[in-house]
Write a protein that holds these residues in place. Structure first.
Motif, PDB file in Angstrom:
ATOM      1  N   VAL A 263       0.842  -1.197   0.000  1.00 32.09           N
ATOM      2  CA  VAL A 263       0.000   0.000   0.000  1.00 32.09           C
ATOM      3  C   VAL A 263       0.881   1.253   0.000  1.00 32.09           C
ATOM      4  O   VAL A 263       0.605   2.230  -0.721  1.00 32.09           O
ATOM      5  CB  VAL A 263      -0.944  -0.004   1.222  1.00 32.09           C
ATOM      6  N   HIS A 264       1.920   1.224   0.812  1.00 32.61           N
ATOM      7  CA  HIS A 264       2.860   2.345   0.893  1.00 32.61           C
ATOM      8  C   HIS A 264       3.468   2.626  -0.491  1.00 32.61           C
ATOM      9  O   HIS A 264       3.545   3.777  -0.928  1.00 32.61           O
ATOM     10  CB  HIS A 264       3.954   1.979   1.906  1.00 32.61           C
ATOM     11  N   ILE A 265       3.859   1.583  -1.182  1.00 37.52           N
ATOM     12  CA  ILE A 265       4.459   1.718  -2.513  1.00 37.52           C
ATOM     13  C   ILE A 265       3.411   2.154  -3.542  1.00 37.52           C
ATOM     14  O   ILE A 265       3.684   2.999  -4.404  1.00 37.52           O
ATOM     15  CB  ILE A 265       5.120   0.388  -2.929  1.00 37.52           C
ATOM     16  N   THR A 266       2.197   1.599  -3.434  1.00 35.29           N
ATOM     17  CA  THR A 266       1.112   1.980  -4.343  1.00 35.29           C
ATOM     18  C   THR A 266       0.844   3.480  -4.277  1.00 35.29           C
ATOM     19  O   THR A 266       0.605   4.136  -5.298  1.00 35.29           O
ATOM     20  CB  THR A 266      -0.185   1.213  -3.979  1.00 35.29           C
ATOM     21  N   GLU A 267       0.879   4.028  -3.074  1.00 34.83           N
ATOM     22  CA  GLU A 267       0.652   5.458  -2.881  1.00 34.83           C
ATOM     23  C   GLU A 267       1.623   6.282  -3.719  1.00 34.83           C
ATOM     24  O   GLU A 267       1.243   7.273  -4.351  1.00 34.83           O
ATOM     25  CB  GLU A 267       0.817   5.796  -1.399  1.00 34.83           C
ATOM     26  N   TYR A 268       2.876   5.858  -3.749  1.00 28.80           N
ATOM     27  CA  TYR A 268       3.880   6.570  -4.537  1.00 28.80           C
ATOM     28  C   TYR A 268       3.598   6.461  -6.029  1.00 28.80           C
ATOM     29  O   TYR A 268       3.731   7.429  -6.775  1.00 28.80           O
ATOM     30  CB  TYR A 268       5.280   6.040  -4.221  1.00 28.80           C
ATOM     31  N   PHE A 269       3.226   5.273  -6.470  1.00 31.81           N
ATOM     32  CA  PHE A 269       2.936   5.093  -7.894  1.00 31.81           C
ATOM     33  C   PHE A 269       1.748   5.957  -8.324  1.00 31.81           C
ATOM     34  O   PHE A 269       1.760   6.551  -9.406  1.00 31.81           O
ATOM     35  CB  PHE A 269       2.669   3.623  -8.209  1.00 31.81           C
ATOM     36  N   ILE A 270       0.705   6.027  -7.499  1.00 35.52           N
ATOM     37  CA  ILE A 270      -0.442   6.879  -7.814  1.00 35.52           C
ATOM     38  C   ILE A 270       0.015   8.330  -7.946  1.00 35.52           C
ATOM     39  O   ILE A 270      -0.335   9.032  -8.893  1.00 35.52           O
ATOM     40  CB  ILE A 270      -1.536   6.755  -6.740  1.00 35.52           C
ATOM     41  N   SER A 271       0.828   8.771  -7.001  1.00 35.32           N
ATOM     42  CA  SER A 271       1.294  10.152  -7.003  1.00 35.32           C
ATOM     43  C   SER A 271       2.173  10.451  -8.209  1.00 35.32           C
ATOM     44  O   SER A 271       2.158  11.563  -8.731  1.00 35.32           O
ATOM     45  CB  SER A 271       2.074  10.449  -5.719  1.00 35.32           C
ATOM     46  N   GLY A 272       2.924   9.466  -8.666  1.00 35.95           N
ATOM     47  CA  GLY A 272       3.769   9.656  -9.843  1.00 35.95           C
ATOM     48  C   GLY A 272       2.974   9.936 -11.093  1.00 35.95           C
ATOM     49  O   GLY A 272       3.496  10.514 -12.050  1.00 35.95           O
ATOM     50  N   GLY A 273       1.716   9.565 -11.086  1.00 40.28           N
ATOM     51  CA  GLY A 273       0.873   9.793 -12.245  1.00 40.28           C
ATOM     52  C   GLY A 273       0.045  11.052 -12.172  1.00 40.28           C
ATOM     53  O   GLY A 273      -0.596  11.436 -13.151  1.00 40.28           O
ATOM     54  N   VAL A 274       0.072  11.768 -11.003  1.00 36.86           N
ATOM     55  CA  VAL A 274      -0.805  12.930 -10.872  1.00 36.86           C
ATOM     56  C   VAL A 274      -0.061  14.241 -10.645  1.00 36.86           C
ATOM     57  O   VAL A 274      -0.670  15.280 -10.525  1.00 36.86           O
ATOM     58  CB  VAL A 274      -1.795  12.747  -9.690  1.00 36.86           C
TER      59      VAL A 274
END
Length: 303
Positions: A263-274
């Motif tokens: 989940v911690h890593i997913t948060e970063y990936f989401i942010s990388g796209g926005v």
């Protein structure tokens, strides 16, 4: 004989045309001490570049181009440089962040200092680490960096990015980064790019570089038994398609049951796209997701 940071700073000031008075003021030194610094610099300038600093009225002059100056710094850092206290603290930090199974005796030998001096440097380093909620502490007869796991990973990732491509630095980066698995870094880069495609976004290169080392550090820390077991927005993120993509893409490296880590890593990936600003990304990711959660909750109440 040897050179220190203060003497190289004087050389930079001379090279950009500062007057003697300007150098004395900026370096907070005396004319006598400046003469000694110039003599010391001239010894090495003559040896390495066959040049020297000349005095012309109120100015000190030397004619060296950028390539010559870089060659001089490289040679000095390699053979004739002594780290000052601040630089020693930085070297100690980098060593404990990246070198495996490090012993205090190894650091003493690298720096040419006594155990008493090393312990003073560790005290100075701990003042810096306080702002990261971290500390270098003696535990079971071995020193290690302890404290906030998330901040430790961020510190390690950002320090790696800061130094890895530096060709001219007083720190021995070859020694510091000797344990880095470059093949794994390259593997993770490819995984990140695939995740971007599955997210239907094109991650910026700065973000890819950050995530590459952040994933590397996270995998390393998990393998050492340091596991994140709590996360804000956990219930929201674990139910997103982004979480499933990250979990499946990283199954070779992280156990699917490590849901808080993922989940911690997913948060970063989401942010990388926005976001287009990598510094803004690192600082605002929590705020963005909290706002998104509140907006969804509000919408659901209206419905």
């Amino acid at each position: 004989m040897s050179l220190k940071r203060k003497e190289l700073e004087v050389l930079k000031l001379v090279n950009v045309g500062k007057t003697v008075d300007e150098i004395l003021f900026q370096m907070e030194t005396s004319e006598r001490n400046l003469r000694y610094i110039i003599e010391n610099l001239n010894f090495y300038l003559k040896k390495i570049l066959n040049k020297k600093i000349e005095k012309d009225r109120k100015k000190l002059l030397i004619f060296v181009n950028e390539n010559e100056l870089n060659r001089f710094y490289e040679e000095i850092y390699k053979k004739h440089y002594i780290l000052d206290q601040k630089e020693r603290a930085e070297f100690i930090l980098m060593t404990f962040l990246f070198v495996r199974d490090i012993r205090l005796s190894s650091i003493e030998e690298k720096l040419g200092i006594t155990r008493a001096t090393l312990k003073k440097d560790i005290d100075i380093l701990n003042e810096t680490l306080k702002k990261y909620s971290l500390k270098l502490e003696l535990e079971k007869n071995r020193y290690s960096i302890i404290g906030n796991e998330k901040k430790l990973r961020h510190l390690k990732a950002t320090r790696f990015l800061e130094y890895v491509n530096l060709k001219i630095t007083p720190l021995d980066t070859v020694y510091i980064f000797q344990s880095i698995d470059k093949n794994l870094l390259e593997e993770l880069r490819k995984v990140i790019l695939r995740i971007g495609k599955k997210f239907s976004v094109e991650f910026q290169d700065d973000f890819v570089k950050l995530m590459e080392i952040f994933l590397y550090v996270s995998i390393e820390r998990v393998n050492q038994g340091h596991i994140i077991d709590r996360k804000a927005n956990y219930k929201f993120l674990i139910n997103t398609i982004h979480y499933e993509i990250a979990k499946n893409s990283l199954k070779k490296y992280l156990d699917k049951n490590l849901s808080y880590e993922l989940v911690h890593i997913t948060e970063y990936f989401i942010s990388g796209g926005v976001t287009e600003n990598i510094e803004e990304l690192k600082e605002s990711v929590e705020k963005y997701l909290n706002g998104l959660t509140l907006a969804l909750a509000k919408k659901l109440r209206v419905l």
